[in-house]
Design an enzyme around this catalytic site. Structure first.
Site, PDB file in Angstrom:
ATOM      1  N   LYS A  79     -43.129 -71.923   8.381  1.00 42.28           N
ATOM      2  CA  LYS A  79     -42.285 -72.979   8.949  1.00 42.28           C
ATOM      3  C   LYS A  79     -43.194 -74.177   9.197  1.00 42.28           C
ATOM      4  O   LYS A  79     -44.388 -74.002   9.443  1.00 42.28           O
ATOM      5  CB  LYS A  79     -41.672 -72.506  10.278  1.00 42.28           C
ATOM      6  CG  LYS A  79     -40.458 -73.292  10.707  1.00 42.28           C
ATOM      7  CD  LYS A  79     -39.174 -72.765  10.081  1.00 42.28           C
ATOM      8  CE  LYS A  79     -38.013 -73.710  10.324  1.00 42.28           C
ATOM      9  NZ  LYS A  79     -36.728 -73.136   9.864  1.00 42.28           N
ATOM     10  N   ASP A 134     -34.620 -78.165   7.461  1.00 46.30           N
ATOM     11  CA  ASP A 134     -34.209 -77.596   8.748  1.00 46.30           C
ATOM     12  C   ASP A 134     -33.681 -78.793   9.542  1.00 46.30           C
ATOM     13  O   ASP A 134     -33.295 -79.821   8.931  1.00 46.30           O
ATOM     14  CB  ASP A 134     -35.396 -76.888   9.452  1.00 46.30           C
ATOM     15  CG  ASP A 134     -34.975 -76.085  10.680  1.00 46.30           C
ATOM     16  OD1 ASP A 134     -34.371 -75.017  10.508  1.00 46.30           O
ATOM     17  OD2 ASP A 134     -35.227 -76.533  11.823  1.00 46.30           O
TER      18      ASP A 134
HETATM   19  P1  NDP Z   1     -29.158 -80.662  11.321  1.00 47.19           P
HETATM   20  O1  NDP Z   1     -30.276 -81.571  11.642  1.00 47.19           O
HETATM   21  O2  NDP Z   1     -28.353 -80.901  10.107  1.00 47.19           O
HETATM   22  O3  NDP Z   1     -28.130 -80.599  12.556  1.00 47.19           O
HETATM   23  C1  NDP Z   1     -28.546 -80.198  13.814  1.00 47.19           C
HETATM   24  C2  NDP Z   1     -27.372 -80.333  14.773  1.00 47.19           C
HETATM   25  O4  NDP Z   1     -27.733 -79.736  16.006  1.00 47.19           O
HETATM   26  C3  NDP Z   1     -27.021 -81.774  15.079  1.00 47.19           C
HETATM   27  O5  NDP Z   1     -25.649 -81.878  15.361  1.00 47.19           O
HETATM   28  C4  NDP Z   1     -27.870 -82.040  16.321  1.00 47.19           C
HETATM   29  O6  NDP Z   1     -27.377 -83.081  17.155  1.00 47.19           O
HETATM   30  C5  NDP Z   1     -27.744 -80.726  17.048  1.00 47.19           C
HETATM   31  N1  NDP Z   1     -28.901 -80.552  17.923  1.00 47.19           N
HETATM   32  C6  NDP Z   1     -30.216 -80.566  17.565  1.00 47.19           C
HETATM   33  N2  NDP Z   1     -30.989 -80.412  18.653  1.00 47.19           N
HETATM   34  C7  NDP Z   1     -30.143 -80.314  19.709  1.00 47.19           C
HETATM   35  C8  NDP Z   1     -30.326 -80.129  21.085  1.00 47.19           C
HETATM   36  N3  NDP Z   1     -31.551 -80.032  21.610  1.00 47.19           N
HETATM   37  N4  NDP Z   1     -29.212 -80.060  21.872  1.00 47.19           N
HETATM   38  C9  NDP Z   1     -27.962 -80.158  21.331  1.00 47.19           C
HETATM   39  N5  NDP Z   1     -27.730 -80.332  20.030  1.00 47.19           N
HETATM   40  C10 NDP Z   1     -28.799 -80.393  19.228  1.00 47.19           C
HETATM   41  O7  NDP Z   1     -29.803 -79.194  11.328  1.00 47.19           O
HETATM   42  P2  NDP Z   1     -29.243 -77.849  10.679  1.00 47.19           P
HETATM   43  O8  NDP Z   1     -27.761 -77.835  10.765  1.00 47.19           O
HETATM   44  O9  NDP Z   1     -29.908 -77.654   9.402  1.00 47.19           O
HETATM   45  O10 NDP Z   1     -29.858 -76.748  11.669  1.00 47.19           O
HETATM   46  C11 NDP Z   1     -29.141 -76.274  12.825  1.00 47.19           C
HETATM   47  C12 NDP Z   1     -29.736 -74.943  13.256  1.00 47.19           C
HETATM   48  O11 NDP Z   1     -29.617 -73.985  12.180  1.00 47.19           O
HETATM   49  C13 NDP Z   1     -31.215 -74.945  13.632  1.00 47.19           C
HETATM   50  O12 NDP Z   1     -31.445 -73.989  14.636  1.00 47.19           O
HETATM   51  C14 NDP Z   1     -31.893 -74.479  12.347  1.00 47.19           C
HETATM   52  O13 NDP Z   1     -33.171 -73.919  12.575  1.00 47.19           O
HETATM   53  C15 NDP Z   1     -30.893 -73.423  11.902  1.00 47.19           C
HETATM   54  N6  NDP Z   1     -30.957 -73.060  10.505  1.00 47.19           N
HETATM   55  C16 NDP Z   1     -30.801 -73.990   9.531  1.00 47.19           C
HETATM   56  C17 NDP Z   1     -30.851 -73.617   8.202  1.00 47.19           C
HETATM   57  C18 NDP Z   1     -30.570 -74.575   7.106  1.00 47.19           C
HETATM   58  O14 NDP Z   1     -30.442 -74.108   5.969  1.00 47.19           O
HETATM   59  N7  NDP Z   1     -30.435 -75.867   7.361  1.00 47.19           N
HETATM   60  C19 NDP Z   1     -31.163 -72.244   7.819  1.00 47.19           C
HETATM   61  C20 NDP Z   1     -31.208 -71.306   8.927  1.00 47.19           C
HETATM   62  C21 NDP Z   1     -31.140 -71.727  10.206  1.00 47.19           C
HETATM   63  P3  NDP Z   1     -28.181 -84.481  17.209  1.00 47.19           P
HETATM   64  O15 NDP Z   1     -27.850 -85.164  15.925  1.00 47.19           O
HETATM   65  O16 NDP Z   1     -27.640 -85.166  18.410  1.00 47.19           O
HETATM   66  O17 NDP Z   1     -29.651 -84.142  17.336  1.00 47.19           O
END
Ligand code: NDP
Length: 463
Positions: free
Chosen positions: A143, A183
């Protein structure tokens, strides 16, 4: 005088209970890796499930597998200097945690978020070890990322940052050594800039990153894979108890990549999604977020890079709750898809009180340990992230296969393989996690994921 704390033989048969041995093991981990609470949390969760299994299999004790798996192979940390649109030089810190390549090249995403530090990436890389193993594909774990905040930055700034980041990272990665992906904060745009810079410096066109746009080696279904997989896993858990997703009311957190495609697949399965969120707050739409509204959210988030609060301006029947998370909205199925530790103990109690029966985690480690206890005590079907969100890295693995073959599979082919992989993960959880007729998915996933990596480490000798 500075001291290097050596890992002791942590697994003992001298403890009076498994809990003693877990506590002793964790004291060693905390001593060796201080100030990394997310890493401690992730290790603790695995060790609790896996230690009794290790006790029953002397070979894993003799080869110190748990001790070895709580130290990454290496951590690379570097300065990332770049220029903003005003010509000012800005400095961030970049990392790559190469956790283990026991069963394949290092594999795992890059996160660009102001909260990124070494301990956070160690937790994510540790989780990745078990997740990648569960997929059945030949992928080790890693990572990386940087404490860079893409919010409010222009495309030019994001490009210059990605180029500066890759200028250093490219020394350590390659299609057969380490294959990063996206991510939080790293989507198709960032992967494109990173890939361009890798190619420019290294001069090879290879499958060094996954999550690439389709035009240059990306896989169909990769953007959808994590969210879709989370719903396939929820459906598998429900099928196992004779139920289905049809007609279920779902709450989703986040509004990024995972949340968007979790919502899409929930709709495909005949469920109703009533919330989305971001770090500013939650939207609650009692009528349900249908396909038209979801398309609007995708445009808002992926093209205009706006905030979820704007949803209620477009759809005034919905409600915006500033600063709130979605967990007090009654639901059958909760889908945390935003970030780590976003479901507290109190949130879990509220979910249970309101009748929630299933939690399927799109995000990594979104539930605090006390929340998991609440799910367990109340018979909630709990699909933990390393099982339920493995669809993303699984299709990344399929992207690597297609790159090696220099072929592209159809959408249907990739989706079928994804469904098969999620089913396989579910089966492994059932095999290793069934207790008194019920499936403990956390235990099952941790043991099944551990066993394959452990056997590989034993076979490969001490290193
Ligand atoms: P994105 O950046 O596309 O979206 C993240 C979302 O989560 C946004 O809506 C963001 O809001 C919100 N968010 C982030 N940090 C916080 C916080 N501290 N409090 C509240 N909301 C928060 O990321 P992904 O959708 O790719 O990833 C989301 C999760 O899924 C993570 O945990 C990631 O590790 C996990 N994941 C992702 C994979 C992938 O293929 N993308 C694979 C496996 C797991 P804001 O815009 O306001 O920050």
């Amino acid at each position: 005088m500075s001291t290097v704390i050596e890992s002791e033989p942590i697994v003992t048969s001298g403890g009076t209970s498994v809990q003693d041995d877990v506590d002793r093991f964790m004291r060693g981990v905390v001593e060796r890796s201080p100030n990394e609470p997310e890493f401690h949390q992730a290790v603790h969760e695995v060790v609790e499930s896996v230690l009794p299994f290790v006790m029953d299999h002397k070979v894993y004790q003799e080869h110190k597998i748990l001790e070895r798996l709580t130290e990454p192979d290496r951590i690379i940390s570097f300065r990332v200097a770049w220029q903003d649109d005003h010509g000012q030089t800005r400095v961030n810190r970049g990392y790559r945690v190469e956790y283990t390549n026991a069963i394949g090249p290092y594999k795992g995403g890059l996160r660009f978020h102001p909260t990124v530090y070494q301990g956070l990436l160690k937790f994510l890389a540790f989780e990745q070890t078990f997740k990648n193993s569960l997929t059945g594909l030949p992928m080790g774990a890693g990572k990386g990322g940087a404490n860079f905040d893409p919010k409010g930055k222009s495309d030019g700034e994001v490009m210059r940052f990605c180029q500066a980041f890759m200028t250093e990272l490219c020394k350590y990665i390659g299609a057969n050594t380490d294959v990063p992906a996206g991510d939080i904060g790293v989507g198709g745009r960032e992967i494109g800039y990173l890939f361009g810079q890798f190619k420019r410096i290294r001069g090879t066109f290879e499958g060094v990153l996954t999550g690439k746009p389709l035009e240059f080696g990306g896989s169909l279904i990769r953007p959808e894979a994590t969210g879709y997989g989370t719903l396939y896993f929820a459906e598998n858990m429900l099928e196992h108890v004779g139920d289905s997703m049809k007609g279920k009311v779902c709450t989703v957190s986040g509004s990024g990549n995972v949340a968007q495609y979790a919502t899409e697949k929930a709709l495909d399965m005949g469920a109703k999604v009533v919330t989305l969120s971001d770090s500013g707050g939650t939207v609650y739409d009692p009528d349900g977020i249908d396909r038209e509204k979801l398309a609007w959210v995708m445009e808002l988030k992926n093209v205009r890079r706006g905030r979820i609060s704007e949803y209620v301006e477009k759809f005034p029947k919905a409600e915006y709750r500033a600063g709130a998370r979605p967990w007090d909205v009654p639901c059958d199925v909760a889908l945390p898809c935003a970030t780590q530790n976003e479901v507290s103990k109190e949130d879990a109690e509220t979910l249970v009180k309101n009748g929630c029966k299933v939690v399927s985690e799109g995000a990594n480690m979104p539930s605090v340990p006390e929340a998991i206890d609440v799910y367990m005590k109340n018979g909630v079907l709990y699909g933990l992230g390393k099982a339920a969100n493995a669809g993303g890295v699984a299709v990344s693995g399929l992207e690597m296969s297609q790159n090696s073959l220099r072929l592209s599979w159809t959408r249907e082919e990739v989706d079928e393989k994804l469904k098969g992989i999620m089913k396989g993960i579910h089966q492994q959880c059932v095999e290793y996690g069934t207790e008194n007729g019920k499936v403990n998915y956390a235990k099952g996933a941790n043991i099944a994921g551990f066993k394959k990596v452990a056997d590989a480490l034993v076979a490969q000798g001490v290193h």
